[in-house]
Enzyme design. Structure first.
Site, short mmCIF file in Angstrom:
data_model
loop_
_atom_site.label_atom_id
_atom_site.label_comp_id
_atom_site.label_asym_id
_atom_site.label_seq_id
_atom_site.Cartn_x
_atom_site.Cartn_y
_atom_site.Cartn_z
N PHE A 125 0.88 -1.18 0.00
CA PHE A 125 0.00 0.00 0.00
C PHE A 125 0.91 1.22 0.00
O PHE A 125 1.62 1.48 0.98
CB PHE A 125 -0.83 -0.08 1.28
CG PHE A 125 -1.78 1.05 1.56
CD1 PHE A 125 -3.02 1.11 0.93
CD2 PHE A 125 -1.47 2.02 2.50
CE1 PHE A 125 -3.92 2.12 1.24
CE2 PHE A 125 -2.36 3.03 2.81
CZ PHE A 125 -3.59 3.09 2.17
N LEU A 127 1.15 4.95 -0.03
CA LEU A 127 0.47 6.24 0.19
C LEU A 127 1.48 7.31 0.61
O LEU A 127 1.49 8.41 0.07
CB LEU A 127 -0.60 6.04 1.27
CG LEU A 127 -1.49 7.23 1.63
CD1 LEU A 127 -2.38 7.61 0.45
CD2 LEU A 127 -2.38 6.89 2.84
N ILE A 159 7.34 2.23 2.52
CA ILE A 159 6.37 1.29 1.95
C ILE A 159 6.70 -0.13 2.41
O ILE A 159 7.73 -0.71 2.03
CB ILE A 159 6.34 1.40 0.40
CG1 ILE A 159 6.07 2.87 0.00
CG2 ILE A 159 5.29 0.45 -0.17
CD1 ILE A 159 4.90 3.54 0.71
N ARG A 243 -7.64 -0.07 10.37
CA ARG A 243 -7.03 0.64 11.50
C ARG A 243 -7.24 -0.11 12.82
O ARG A 243 -6.33 -0.20 13.64
CB ARG A 243 -7.60 2.04 11.58
CG ARG A 243 -6.88 2.91 12.55
CD ARG A 243 -7.20 4.38 12.32
NE ARG A 243 -6.33 4.97 11.32
CZ ARG A 243 -6.69 5.97 10.50
NH1 ARG A 243 -7.90 6.47 10.55
NH2 ARG A 243 -5.82 6.45 9.64
N ARG A 268 10.53 -16.92 39.17
CA ARG A 268 11.72 -16.26 39.74
C ARG A 268 11.57 -16.11 41.26
O ARG A 268 10.53 -15.68 41.75
CB ARG A 268 11.86 -14.88 39.11
CG ARG A 268 12.99 -14.07 39.66
CD ARG A 268 14.06 -13.87 38.62
NE ARG A 268 15.13 -13.00 39.08
CZ ARG A 268 16.40 -13.34 39.00
NH1 ARG A 268 16.75 -14.52 38.49
NH2 ARG A 268 17.33 -12.51 39.40
N GLN A 337 10.75 -4.33 32.50
CA GLN A 337 11.16 -4.02 33.88
C GLN A 337 11.10 -5.27 34.77
O GLN A 337 12.04 -5.57 35.52
CB GLN A 337 10.23 -2.93 34.44
CG GLN A 337 10.71 -2.30 35.72
CD GLN A 337 11.92 -1.39 35.48
OE1 GLN A 337 12.15 -0.95 34.36
NE2 GLN A 337 12.70 -1.17 36.52
N GLU A 364 -0.23 4.18 9.95
CA GLU A 364 -1.70 4.20 9.80
C GLU A 364 -2.33 5.25 10.72
O GLU A 364 -3.37 5.02 11.33
CB GLU A 364 -2.31 2.80 10.02
CG GLU A 364 -1.92 1.86 8.89
CD GLU A 364 -2.68 0.56 8.89
OE1 GLU A 364 -3.89 0.56 9.14
OE2 GLU A 364 -2.03 -0.46 8.64
N SER A 367 -0.43 8.47 16.87
CA SER A 367 -1.32 8.60 18.03
C SER A 367 -1.91 10.01 18.12
O SER A 367 -3.10 10.16 18.40
CB SER A 367 -0.55 8.29 19.32
OG SER A 367 -0.20 6.93 19.34
#
Ligand SMILES: Cc1cc2nc3c(=O)[nH]c(=O)nc-3n(C[C@H](O)[C@H](O)[C@H](O)COP(=O)(O)OP(=O)(O)OC[C@H]3O[C@@H](n4cnc5c(N)ncnc54)[C@H](O)[C@@H]3O)c2cc1C
Length: 382
Positions: A125, A127, A159, A243, A268, A337, A364, A367
């Protein structure tokens, strides 16, 4: 053992639960693949996924046409991402790359779909450009009519599958109008004269990625998808379907990070007792589980809403993508962590998740862009 209780949520049908189980078993047998040569790995993954039928939901079945099932796309991405980020990538790109053909292609153009669904052709795709990523309507690449053909000139960058794709869906300016209304979409086979790979791009989580150069690349007018000037609408419609699946991939990464952390905390010993006995560790596990469930609710709400026939799910998909990718980053960081030094060891599973998740908050629609989209939807509806 990953939490499977979400599959009992009312968003799903029995076929989705069966798919999740069968695909999980397939992944346990076939994944991960060796990532050292990402091009070879992706070719192998597309071939294997296609051979065993997992790519069928990525595109329209030309023998039995119907809408793409977004819940199936999301469950598949979540499951593959939990096992192997490159497998998720290979699956996702077959859908994103051919989305314009599934939604807007003519029967003649849709012959490609039989090949991509079978894993016999790889799609991309195209774009983004060097000067227009988030600002898509500002693209510069041109498509000029020349008799019965169009000549494409300009550059595309970032791309995915660039360099290994057999076909590119390329967006270019045909100039019917300024901005978003003057863009059209074209099918460009990789072998087209004038199309070349200008640069291969390396990232923190290697995938096949390239900058493409088009120098009077000639395609017939029959390569135009939809009408001249439809390109922006086509691109947005494709992203509207895919999306929320980016959120699903993030969810798969986060779920894997949570599972690894739970195992680590159980195995652990710290200060003479299992690490899991430490309340601060329990607090981290609780936060991670909460983020995973909340992300799953948003992702599958968006997918279900689309599958129930909503013409657009702009708000739902933006929320799913934003929340799932941002929270997955936090969940994975916590997993690193909790693993102490092992968490940053090269090729440890949580170290690779830490690298894999980052780009999902950029592509895409970054944020910040999702926040703008959500705010516009909320204020527009008020
Ligand atoms: C791994 C990877 C794979 C990709 N695959 C593809 C692909 O297959 N096909 C394709 O076409 N493209 C692809 N892209 C490109 C991707 O879609 C763009 O990188 C993305 O849209 C951001 O564009 P940009 O990089 O030009 O950043 P810019 O547009 O310069 O944005 C940079 C930052 O500015 C901020 N920002 C931007 N707009 C706004 C706004 N309106 N409000 C507030 N803040 C804002 C955001 O923080 C954003 O991250 C891929 C990118 C990556 C990293």
């Amino acid at each position: 053992m990953p939490d499977r209780s979400f599959l009992n949520w009312p968003f799903f049908e029995e076929r989705h639960r069966q798919l999740a189980d069968q695909l999980d078993a397939w992944c346990a047998k076939n994944l991960p693949v060796d990532h050292h040569d990402v091009d070879a790995a992706c070719r192998e993954l597309v071939a294997k996924l296609g051979r065993d039928g997992w790519l069928k939901p990525t595109a329209l079945d030309t023998d039995n046409p119907g809408p793409l099932d977004v819940r199936t796309l999301c469950i598949t991405r979540e499951t593959l991402a939990r096992h192997d980020g490159l497998a998720d990538f290979s699956f996702a790109m077959q859908g994103l790359g051919t989305g314009a053909l599934s939604l807007f292609g003519t029967p003649e153009q849709q012959h490609w779909l039989d090949q991509t669904r079978a894993g016999k052709a790889i799609s991309a795709f195209a774009l983004s450009e060097p000067r227009s990523g988030s600002d898509v309507a500002n693209m510069e690449m041109t498509a000029t009519r020349d008799g019965d053909d169009y000549l494409l000139t300009g550059e595309k960058t970032w791309i995915s599958n660039g360099g290994i794709a057999n076909l590119y869906i390329v967006f270019a300016r045909t100039a019917e109008a300024p901005g978003a209304k003057g863009i059209s979409a074209f099918i460009v086979p990789a072998a087209t004269a004038g199309l070349s790979i200008a640069e291969r791009l390396e990232t923190i989580a290697p995938h096949p990625l390239a900058r493409l150069s088009f120098d009077n690349a000639r395609v017939p007018a029959s390569a135009l998808i939809g009408k001249p000037g439809d390109g922006f609408r086509i691109a947005m419609s494709v992203l509207d379907v895919f999306r929320s699946t980016v959120g699903a991939a993030a969810l798969g990464f986060a779920r894997r990070a949570l599972d690894e952390s739970v195992s680590r905390a159980a195995e652990r010993e710290l200060f003479g007792a299992p690490m899991a006995d430490l309340q601060m560790v329990q607090g981290h596990i609780a936060d991670m589980a909460l983020d995973v469930d909340a992300a799953a609710l948003l992702v599958y709400r968006a997918a279900w809403t689309k599958d129930m026939g909503a013409p657009r799910v702009t708000r739902e998909a933006a929320m799913a993508k934003l929340f799932a990718t941002d929270r997955a980053q936090e969940v994975i960081d916590t997993a690193v962590q909790l693993h102490g030094g092992d968490g940053v060891r090269k090729d440890h599973i949580v170290e690779s998740l830490y690298r894999e998740i980052r780009a999902l908050r950029i592509y895409e629609g970054a944020s910040d862009v999702q926040k703008v989209v959500i705010a516009r939807q909320v204020m527009g509806a008020a």
